[in-house]
Design a protein around this motif. Structure first.
Motif, short mmCIF file in Angstrom:
data_model
loop_
_atom_site.label_atom_id
_atom_site.label_comp_id
_atom_site.label_asym_id
_atom_site.label_seq_id
_atom_site.Cartn_x
_atom_site.Cartn_y
_atom_site.Cartn_z
N MET A 145 0.83 -1.21 0.00
CA MET A 145 0.00 0.00 0.00
C MET A 145 0.86 1.26 0.00
O MET A 145 0.57 2.24 -0.69
CB MET A 145 -0.95 -0.02 1.19
N GLU A 146 1.96 1.25 0.75
CA GLU A 146 2.86 2.40 0.80
C GLU A 146 3.55 2.62 -0.54
O GLU A 146 3.71 3.76 -1.00
CB GLU A 146 3.91 2.21 1.91
N ILE A 147 3.96 1.53 -1.18
CA ILE A 147 4.62 1.65 -2.49
C ILE A 147 3.63 2.22 -3.51
O ILE A 147 3.99 3.08 -4.33
CB ILE A 147 5.13 0.27 -2.96
N ARG A 148 2.40 1.77 -3.45
CA ARG A 148 1.40 2.25 -4.41
C ARG A 148 1.06 3.73 -4.19
O ARG A 148 0.80 4.46 -5.15
CB ARG A 148 0.14 1.39 -4.33
N LYS A 149 1.08 4.16 -2.94
CA LYS A 149 0.87 5.58 -2.67
C LYS A 149 2.00 6.41 -3.29
O LYS A 149 1.78 7.43 -3.92
CB LYS A 149 0.81 5.83 -1.16
N ALA A 150 3.23 5.93 -3.07
CA ALA A 150 4.39 6.63 -3.62
C ALA A 150 4.36 6.60 -5.15
O ALA A 150 4.69 7.60 -5.81
CB ALA A 150 5.68 5.99 -3.11
N LYS A 151 3.93 5.47 -5.70
CA LYS A 151 3.86 5.34 -7.16
C LYS A 151 2.83 6.30 -7.74
O LYS A 151 3.04 6.88 -8.81
CB LYS A 151 3.53 3.90 -7.53
N SER A 152 1.72 6.47 -7.04
CA SER A 152 0.68 7.40 -7.49
C SER A 152 1.22 8.84 -7.53
O SER A 152 0.96 9.58 -8.47
CB SER A 152 -0.54 7.30 -6.57
N MET A 153 1.96 9.22 -6.49
CA MET A 153 2.55 10.57 -6.46
C MET A 153 3.57 10.75 -7.58
O MET A 153 3.64 11.80 -8.21
CB MET A 153 3.21 10.83 -5.10
N LEU A 154 4.36 9.70 -7.83
CA LEU A 154 5.36 9.77 -8.89
C LEU A 154 4.68 9.89 -10.25
O LEU A 154 5.13 10.68 -11.11
CB LEU A 154 6.24 8.51 -8.84
N GLN A 155 3.61 9.14 -10.46
CA GLN A 155 2.89 9.22 -11.74
C GLN A 155 2.30 10.61 -11.94
O GLN A 155 2.30 11.15 -13.05
CB GLN A 155 1.79 8.16 -11.77
N ASP A 156 1.81 11.21 -10.86
CA ASP A 156 1.28 12.58 -10.95
C ASP A 156 2.37 13.56 -11.37
O ASP A 156 2.15 14.46 -12.19
CB ASP A 156 0.68 13.02 -9.61
N SER A 157 3.56 13.40 -10.81
CA SER A 157 4.68 14.28 -11.15
C SER A 157 5.10 14.11 -12.60
O SER A 157 5.45 15.07 -13.28
CB SER A 157 5.89 14.00 -10.24
N ILE A 158 5.05 12.87 -13.08
CA ILE A 158 5.40 12.60 -14.47
C ILE A 158 4.37 13.23 -15.41
O ILE A 158 4.72 13.87 -16.40
CB ILE A 158 5.49 11.08 -14.73
#
Length: 369
Positions: A145-158
């Protein structure tokens, strides 16, 4: 009387009983990535569930894979559903071409067949897990769940091309999720690989890529006996991307990535259940490799190393590009060398040159055409 468009607005949702059946028939695991979807909650009287009942053909018109010829009774039955984690549910609905009805039906059948075989059978404990450190679904689910939260933020930045965010910040988000120090389930390694792939595409700085090579090594060491074919392919995709897209100052990244690929191919050598993609990619690199040793000279206006296979004309500088090579006579010291290459990035110019000379004396090339 219902409005004329009532058929267009109606959703054939699953009942609570159908949702329960789908979850139980898959053994509580996602039918695609096979990640566990339920486990203990911090509250002793509750359980945590991150799974979802997904429609194979959409519940309503205009949805993914909607079949207007299907009767509503079947559309909302267990025959038209499968159990997925939230991440895979989004993936199949956003990539309909990649996940047509037939493929989803096959994935569902395979997942249920696997669950049937696992009934009453104790799970084999991966060699990398110690006996005194028990594996818990709750710990792994929390990490995912923590990795997916971080991945969501990274995708938003991209997507927003946010230049204020730094790769170091995104690595910081998951720094406590170390597969080298914790007994996580293999699904955590899968999530980390997907995250690293996004990060490599987000930031091409050598310092970032070197950190990712080190993190990839942790995942490979922990899961090389259990990782799936998709995990192996993702890992190789990341490393080959580094090798073929290195920047001018990316020599150390290139060498480190090649050493990692060599070690991964060796780790997977005895796996009979998967294709050793690492060895295939390593063969590609070797087929395009320049000399391992030699004296630096000028050819066609470029620095190169004598003994190479130059297929171009030296007079106009058109040389066939050759990947630089890692000296395989130093196999037993590969990770010592990898650490040395990574450490070079933190040194000043003079100190770095002294270190490079030391490595070159041992047979390694730190300078790349």
């Amino acid at each position: 009387m219902p409005p004329k468009n009532a058929q267009d607005t109606r959703r054939d949702n699953f009942s609570a009983q159908v949702v329960k059946i789908l979850a139980e028939r898959s053994g509580g695991k996602c039918a695609i990535c096979r990640a566990p979807t339920w486990g203990p909650n911090d509250c002793a009287f509750k359980a945590t569930n991150i799974g979802q009942a997904a429609h194979i053909t959409a519940a309503a018109p205009n949805g993914p894979r909607y079949d207007p010829t299907m009767k509503p009774e079947k559309r909302r039955s267990a025959l038209n559903g499968m159990w997925l984690c939230g991440n895979c549910h989004q993936k199949i609905d956003k990539n309909v071409g990649e996940y047509p009805v037939k493929r989803l039906q096959d994935l569902k059948k395979q997942a249920e067949d696997d669950a049937k075989k696992e009934l009453g059978v104790a799970a084999a404990k991966p060699k990398s897990f110690s006996d005194d450190s028990p594996i818990t679904i709750a710990t792994s689910a929390s990490a995912i769940m923590e990795i997916r939260k971080a991945k969501s933020m990274l995708q938003d930045s991209i997507q927003t091309r946010d230049t204020n965010s730094q790769a170091e910040d995104f690595l910081e988000e998951i720094k406590y999720i170390s597969v080298a120090d914790h007994d996580y389930l293999p699904a955590v390694g899968t999530e980390l690989l997907q995250y690293y792939w996004l990060l490599v595409n987000y930031d091409s700085k050598q310092t970032t890529w070197l950190q990712i090579v080190r993190l990839l090594k942790e995942v490979a060491d922990a899961y090389h006996t259990t990782m799936t074919q998709d995990d192996v392919d993702t890992m190789c995709t990341i490393v080959m991307y580094m090798i073929t897209n290195k920047t001018k100052d990316g020599n150390m990244t290139y060498q480190s990535a090649t050493v990692f690929l060599t070690n991964l191919a060796r780790q997977l050598k005895n796996r009979k259940d998967i294709t050793n993609t690492a060895q295939d990619e390593l063969n590609t690199v070797k087929a395009n490799t320049g000399p391992k040793r030699g004296t630096r000279t000028r050819h066609g206006g470029k620095d190169t190393i004598d003994g190479g296979d130059d297929s171009g004309d030296d007079s106009d500088g058109d040389e066939a590009y050759k990947y630089p090579a890692v000296d395989e006579s130093h196999d037993s010291n590969e990770w010592v060398y990898l650490s040395a290459m990574c450490d070079l990035v933190e040194l000043g110019d003079e100190e770095r040159r002294q270190k490079e000379v030391s490595l070159e004396n041992e047979g390694y090339i730190t300078y790349v055409i």
